[in-house]
Design an enzyme around this catalytic site. Sequence first.
Site, short mmCIF file in Angstrom:
data_model
loop_
_atom_site.label_atom_id
_atom_site.label_comp_id
_atom_site.label_asym_id
_atom_site.label_seq_id
_atom_site.Cartn_x
_atom_site.Cartn_y
_atom_site.Cartn_z
N GLY A 55 0.87 -1.16 -0.08
CA GLY A 55 0.24 -0.45 -0.08
C GLY A 55 0.57 1.14 0.25
O GLY A 55 0.18 2.23 -0.54
N GLU A 109 4.30 3.58 6.51
CA GLU A 109 2.97 2.96 6.07
C GLU A 109 1.96 3.78 5.07
O GLU A 109 1.96 5.32 5.51
CB GLU A 109 2.74 2.45 6.94
CG GLU A 109 1.53 1.89 7.53
CD GLU A 109 1.54 0.42 7.08
OE1 GLU A 109 1.77 0.07 5.50
OE2 GLU A 109 0.95 -0.64 7.55
N ASP A 113 -4.26 1.82 10.94
CA ASP A 113 -6.15 0.87 11.53
C ASP A 113 -5.72 0.74 13.16
O ASP A 113 -5.81 1.71 14.08
CB ASP A 113 -6.58 0.02 10.76
CG ASP A 113 -7.75 -0.66 10.95
OD1 ASP A 113 -8.90 0.56 11.19
OD2 ASP A 113 -7.89 -1.71 10.38
N LYS A 141 -6.30 5.33 11.68
CA LYS A 141 -7.46 6.11 11.88
C LYS A 141 -7.95 5.35 13.25
O LYS A 141 -7.45 4.81 13.86
CB LYS A 141 -8.18 4.66 11.56
CG LYS A 141 -8.87 4.57 10.18
CD LYS A 141 -9.44 3.54 9.55
CE LYS A 141 -9.32 3.16 8.28
NZ LYS A 141 -9.88 1.62 7.41
N PHE A 162 -13.75 2.07 5.50
CA PHE A 162 -12.44 1.32 4.75
C PHE A 162 -12.70 2.25 3.57
O PHE A 162 -13.33 3.14 2.76
CB PHE A 162 -13.20 0.55 4.24
CG PHE A 162 -12.50 -0.74 3.56
CD1 PHE A 162 -10.85 -1.02 3.92
CD2 PHE A 162 -12.34 -0.36 2.46
CE1 PHE A 162 -10.59 -2.21 3.16
CE2 PHE A 162 -11.47 -1.02 1.33
CZ PHE A 162 -10.41 -1.65 2.31
N ILE A 163 -11.66 2.67 3.33
CA ILE A 163 -10.81 3.64 1.81
C ILE A 163 -10.19 2.71 0.89
O ILE A 163 -9.28 2.08 1.08
CB ILE A 163 -10.57 4.78 2.18
CG1 ILE A 163 -8.74 4.64 2.98
CG2 ILE A 163 -10.52 5.76 3.18
CD1 ILE A 163 -7.85 5.54 3.48
N ASP A 169 -6.40 -0.74 -1.27
CA ASP A 169 -6.40 -1.36 -3.00
C ASP A 169 -7.94 -2.12 -1.86
O ASP A 169 -7.90 -1.94 -0.71
CB ASP A 169 -5.72 -2.86 -3.54
CG ASP A 169 -5.62 -3.87 -2.40
OD1 ASP A 169 -5.06 -3.19 -0.73
OD2 ASP A 169 -5.95 -4.93 -2.41
N ARG A 175 -5.71 0.24 -6.78
CA ARG A 175 -4.43 0.85 -6.06
C ARG A 175 -4.16 1.75 -7.02
O ARG A 175 -3.65 3.27 -6.45
CB ARG A 175 -3.35 0.51 -5.98
CG ARG A 175 -3.11 -0.76 -4.88
CD ARG A 175 -2.30 -2.27 -4.70
NE ARG A 175 -2.53 -2.88 -4.04
CZ ARG A 175 -2.26 -2.91 -2.85
NH1 ARG A 175 -2.32 -1.92 -1.51
NH2 ARG A 175 -2.59 -4.29 -2.67
P1 5GP Z 1 -2.92 -2.95 10.69
O1 5GP Z 1 -2.72 -3.84 11.28
O2 5GP Z 1 -2.79 -1.87 11.69
O3 5GP Z 1 -4.82 -2.86 11.39
O4 5GP Z 1 -3.78 -2.26 9.24
C1 5GP Z 1 -2.49 -2.23 8.85
C2 5GP Z 1 -3.09 -2.33 7.18
O5 5GP Z 1 -4.16 -2.67 6.83
C3 5GP Z 1 -2.67 -1.10 6.00
O6 5GP Z 1 -1.54 -1.57 6.19
C4 5GP Z 1 -3.64 -1.73 5.07
O7 5GP Z 1 -2.97 -2.14 4.27
C5 5GP Z 1 -4.62 -2.26 5.44
N1 5GP Z 1 -6.06 -1.04 5.94
C6 5GP Z 1 -6.49 -0.89 7.06
N2 5GP Z 1 -7.48 -0.06 7.69
C7 5GP Z 1 -7.74 -0.12 5.83
C8 5GP Z 1 -8.27 0.57 4.81
O8 5GP Z 1 -9.13 1.86 5.24
N3 5GP Z 1 -8.40 0.38 3.42
C9 5GP Z 1 -7.22 -0.59 3.30
N4 5GP Z 1 -7.87 -0.68 1.48
N5 5GP Z 1 -6.80 -0.84 3.66
C10 5GP Z 1 -7.09 -0.81 5.18
#
Ligand code: 5GP
Length: 185
Positions: A55, A109, A113, A141, A162-163, A169, A175
Amino acid sequence: MLILEVVMSTIKIHDREFVKSIPSEEIAVRVKQVADRINRDYAGKRPLLLGVLNGCFMFVSDLMKNLEVECEISFVKFSSYQGAETTGVVKQVIGLSESIEGRDVIIVEDIVDTGLTMHKMLETLKESNPASLEIASLFVKPVRMRVPVSVKYSAFEIPDRFIVGYGLDYDGLGRNLPDVYDVKE
Ligand code: 5GP
């Protein structure tokens, strides 16, 4: 005309509809602001940008083009998402091939999330004794954060939605979009 604009800012990817939320021009401004801060904070140093694939690729490319300090880049790959639901499992897919001992490392990054990916990443990288370790994330977030992770450089704080677009993606697609879109509820 108004109806046309509304239609044009809505797209369909797989089974879901998405609405444009952040235009590319605004992203460019915020990325430049992040780069300016890094230029100031790392003056006289040579940071190693560590991009988290997949990403980060658009963000890290635009970020690096705005960096004036000497800098290097390398990539790691984690996977924690399948479609629009987090699995809660963080796996390292591709490891780091070079030494980061004594280096000023900036993890780059796309989005933080729950924070689980970055938490794991920080833990792993700290074992290699970098001189400093910070995170630059295009999106954060805050309401979704499950583990405390300090993101020193973030371009946007966004709500729990979710974006896609600008490197992010939905099941492999989206992407390539220059703008960012929110999933339509
Ligand atoms: P975390 O481990 O912080 O929960 O998640 C990180 C990864 O989740 C990000 O690098 C991304 O790949 C994916 N992710 C989290 N939220 C989103 C979102 O809103 N959209 C997309 N496309 N990927 C997300």
